[in-house]
Scaffold this motif. Structure first.
Motif, short mmCIF file in Angstrom:
data_model
loop_
_atom_site.label_atom_id
_atom_site.label_comp_id
_atom_site.label_asym_id
_atom_site.label_seq_id
_atom_site.Cartn_x
_atom_site.Cartn_y
_atom_site.Cartn_z
N TRP A 82 4.85 -12.51 -9.54
CA TRP A 82 3.07 -12.58 -10.00
C TRP A 82 3.91 -11.97 -11.54
O TRP A 82 3.78 -11.30 -11.99
N ALA A 122 3.93 1.97 -5.36
CA ALA A 122 3.46 2.57 -4.97
C ALA A 122 4.99 3.13 -3.71
O ALA A 122 4.05 4.04 -3.38
N LEU A 144 -6.52 -0.49 -7.93
CA LEU A 144 -6.99 -1.57 -8.98
C LEU A 144 -7.85 -1.11 -9.84
O LEU A 144 -8.28 -1.37 -11.42
C1 LIG Z 1 -3.67 -9.57 -2.86
C2 LIG Z 1 -3.47 -9.28 -4.17
C3 LIG Z 1 -4.88 -9.36 -4.46
C4 LIG Z 1 -5.17 -9.28 -6.08
N1 LIG Z 1 -6.86 -8.88 -6.18
C5 LIG Z 1 -6.86 -8.41 -7.31
C6 LIG Z 1 -8.44 -8.70 -7.67
O1 LIG Z 1 -8.82 -9.65 -7.31
N2 LIG Z 1 -8.73 -8.22 -9.36
C7 LIG Z 1 -8.04 -6.90 -10.00
O2 LIG Z 1 -8.22 -7.01 -10.86
N3 LIG Z 1 -7.24 -6.83 -9.54
C8 LIG Z 1 -6.26 -7.47 -8.37
N4 LIG Z 1 -5.13 -7.38 -8.37
C9 LIG Z 1 -3.98 -6.05 -8.18
C10 LIG Z 1 -4.18 -4.78 -8.37
O3 LIG Z 1 -5.22 -4.26 -9.00
C11 LIG Z 1 -3.29 -4.71 -8.59
O4 LIG Z 1 -2.09 -4.67 -8.11
C12 LIG Z 1 -3.27 -2.70 -8.36
O5 LIG Z 1 -2.18 -2.22 -8.71
C13 LIG Z 1 -3.30 -2.42 -6.54
O6 LIG Z 1 -3.86 -1.11 -6.65
P1 LIG Z 1 -3.03 -0.70 -5.00
O7 LIG Z 1 -3.82 0.92 -4.83
O8 LIG Z 1 -3.05 -1.39 -4.14
O9 LIG Z 1 -1.78 -0.84 -5.07
P2 LIG Z 1 -0.87 0.42 -5.30
O10 LIG Z 1 0.70 -0.58 -5.59
O11 LIG Z 1 -1.12 1.85 -4.38
O12 LIG Z 1 -0.88 1.36 -6.93
C14 LIG Z 1 -1.05 0.77 -8.07
C15 LIG Z 1 -0.50 1.93 -8.82
O13 LIG Z 1 -1.33 2.52 -9.50
C16 LIG Z 1 -1.83 3.80 -8.99
N5 LIG Z 1 -2.56 4.45 -8.21
C17 LIG Z 1 -2.91 3.59 -7.03
N6 LIG Z 1 -3.82 4.47 -6.85
C18 LIG Z 1 -4.11 6.00 -7.49
C19 LIG Z 1 -4.73 7.28 -6.86
N7 LIG Z 1 -6.11 7.04 -6.61
N8 LIG Z 1 -4.62 7.95 -8.67
C20 LIG Z 1 -3.73 7.73 -9.05
N9 LIG Z 1 -3.02 6.48 -9.36
C21 LIG Z 1 -2.96 5.26 -7.88
C22 LIG Z 1 -0.10 3.99 -8.04
O14 LIG Z 1 0.82 4.94 -8.02
C23 LIG Z 1 0.94 2.73 -8.84
O15 LIG Z 1 1.12 3.15 -9.54
C24 LIG Z 1 -4.71 -8.39 -6.53
C25 LIG Z 1 -2.96 -7.54 -6.16
C26 LIG Z 1 -3.09 -7.97 -4.95
C27 LIG Z 1 -1.87 -8.01 -4.78
#
Ligand SMILES: Cc1cc2nc3c(=O)[nH]c(=O)nc-3n(C[C@H](O)[C@H](O)[C@H](O)COP(=O)(O)OP(=O)(O)OC[C@H]3O[C@@H](n4cnc5c(N)ncnc54)[C@H](O)[C@@H]3O)c2cc1C
Length: 463
Positions: free
Chosen positions: A322, A81, A141
């Motif tokens: 992880w 991110a 996600l």
């Molecule tokens: C505490 C925790 C619990 C989790 N539980 C689950 C679960 O139950 N099920 C599951 O499937 N996964 C789970 N995950 C994994 C999770 O899906 C990934 O960590 C995911 O990348 C998180 O998305 P984010 O938007 O919060 O992260 P970010 O770090 O903000 O984004 C992740 C990636 O996606 C890109 N991105 C984000 N938003 C956008 C957007 N709108 N458009 C284009 N690119 C974008 C970012 O550039 C980055 O490369 C979990 C992770 C954590 C840390």
């Protein structure tokens, strides 16, 4: 490349949202991401308020040759991110959710957290199939898959995506659905943020009501070997409405556990049943009856409450490393390795998290989305989590050893569970056919690889 401060002033004046520079008071707060292992310092942070802000930020970054990181919920454990020196495009002000209760659909802005979606959909007894921790971002996600408690019945998040609004690398705003830009729509359902920034997701919702029969049943770690052997067969007999997972960890101070159990290594068996409590209780009775049960938190829980029940165990700021893979079968040999490593956890916050998959996702065609390995029975998540930098080496060594020794039982990985592990590992999340097609789509929509701070799919002409 570090942005020119004078140029950023022009961008700032054009935005509805904020532009934050390293000299600003809020900078250190704004650059934080979930995993405390990363302390990246972007040259500029653009906190977008709407799609037009996102397009302006993308244009600015491209024209000024800046590295771009996109922050949805900031949870990616590989720290994607954020970036050093370039631009963080932060979507956290874009949190709007609109429900259409007549058609059971939800429009979700690109920076939403899962909790906001649950609260809005639950006003109508609906839910979007997604993850299990309410402070995770919908953006990251969804774009990689999105799995949780109801995916066995209703499919992954990508399987419920109807359309998306996407800001491309050239700043253009397009829509993607089965009918509009279908190749882009295929790729964003599993290929991550490689193709553009999704500012709006439209999801199909599931009608699940406002309460689910759910809870963890807690078993003794001393019986783990026998329990896991039982569990691997038991879950296969369950209908798609029942999802039963397994977590080996030190017991949190749950109210239904005796005080002497708190902090002890246990096997938590959390489950969710989409159906009435009596039937759910009956289905879970074999788990209660197997060996000794240390505690039972089964009850009707509100969906919103259940979806945030484990939030505190994975809060922001801790150091995390992880590792994960899909497990072909929980063979006796694999279970032996799991028990051996679980018994040597390097910190009290580590978890061995084993979701059972199968069900609806496996019935969706391999070519329909970019999500590969849909029929995997189990995922092995090695969640290594600790507080002190001085423990980095010990904790990471444990995770790597555990991962390497279970590799023989694995097949592929869910891209959202990959850490900072390099290009080859990303490729392992896809079948060769899907990977080749993703590269072709990348060539079309982001040939300059502007969106590369992620589990990157490189276009052909990018070195
Ligand atoms: C505490 C925790 C619990 C989790 N539980 C689950 C679960 O139950 N099920 C599951 O499937 N996964 C789970 N995950 C994994 C999770 O899906 C990934 O960590 C995911 O990348 C998180 O998305 P984010 O938007 O919060 O992260 P970010 O770090 O903000 O984004 C992740 C990636 O996606 C890109 N991105 C984000 N938003 C956008 C957007 N709108 N458009 C284009 N690119 C974008 C970012 O550039 C980055 O490369 C979990 C992770 C954590 C840390």
């Amino acid at each position: 490349m570090v942005p020119n401060v004078e140029n950023t002033a022009v961008l700032k004046s054009a935005l509805r949202g904020d532009l934050i520079l390293p000299r600003d008071d809020y900078y250190n707060e704004a650059r934080k991401i979930w995993n405390g292992m990363f302390d990246k310092k972007p040259g500029v942070i653009v906190r977008c308020k709407n799609t037009s802000d996102v397009a302006k930020a993308v244009n600015f970054a491209r024209e000024n040759n800046l590295l771009v990181a996109v922050k949805g919920g900031g949870h990616n454990s590989a720290g994607t991110a954020s970036c050093n020196d370039g631009m963080m495009i932060d979507l956290s002000l874009m949190q709007n959710v609109e429900i259409d209760p007549d058609n059971n659909t939800a429009k979700v802005e690109g920076g939403c957290l899962l909790g906001a979606v649950d609260k809005a959909t639950q006003e109508h007894g609906l839910a979007v199939s997604s993850g299990i921790i309410s402070h995770t971002g919908v953006g990251g996600l969804t774009l990689d898959g999105g799995m949780g408690w109801i995916s066995r019945k209703h499919g992954f998040s990508v399987d419920n995506l109807i359309s998306a609004e996407v800001v491309l690398a050239n700043g253009e705003i397009v829509h993607a659905s089965k009918d509009e830009n279908p190749d882009l729509f295929w790729a964003i359902r599993g290929g991550g943020g490689n193709f553009g920034i999704v500012t709006n997701f439209e999801f199909k919702c599931a009608d699940i009501g406002t309460e689910v029969y759910s809870g963890p049943i807690v078993k003794r770690f001393e019986d783990a070997k026998e329990y896991i052997r039982f569990h691997r067969e038991f879950v296969k007999t369950m209908p798609d409405e029942m999802t039963v997972w397994m977590v080996i960890r030190h017991a949190p101070p749950l109210p239904f556990l005796s005080e002497e159990t708190h902090g002890k290594l246990v096997v938590l068996v959390p489950f969710v049943f989409l159906g009435d409590a009596e039937k759910g209780k009956e289905l879970m009775q074999p788990v209660r009856d197997f060996g000794e049960t240390l505690g039972d938190g089964s009850a009707m829980h509100t969906w919103v409450g259940w979806q945030s029940a484990f939030d505190g165990l994975v809060d922001h700021g801790a150091r995390n490393y992880w590792k994960s893979h899909h497990i072909k079968a929980l063979s006796d040999e694999c279970i032996d390795v799991v028990i051996d490593y679980a018994s040597k956890m390097p910190s009290a916050e580590c978890e061995v998290f084993i979701p059972h998959m199968e069900g609806a996702p496996g019935r969706i065609g391999a070519n329909e989305t970019a999500f590969s390995f849909r029929s995997t029975p189990f995922v092995l998540n090695i969640h290594t989590r600790w507080r002190e930098q001085s423990d980095d080496e010990t904790c990471m060594k444990w995770a790597r050893g555990f991962f390497n020794e279970t590799k023989a039982f694995s097949q592929g990985v869910y891209v959202n569970f990959i850490s900072d592990e390099g290009e080859n590992r990303t490729k392992e999340a896809y079948t060769p056919k899907v990977w080749d097609r993703l590269v072709k789509v990348k060539n079309t929509w982001d040939s300059g690889n502007l969106f590369r701070v992620n589990q990157n799919i490189k276009p052909d002409n990018f070195s």
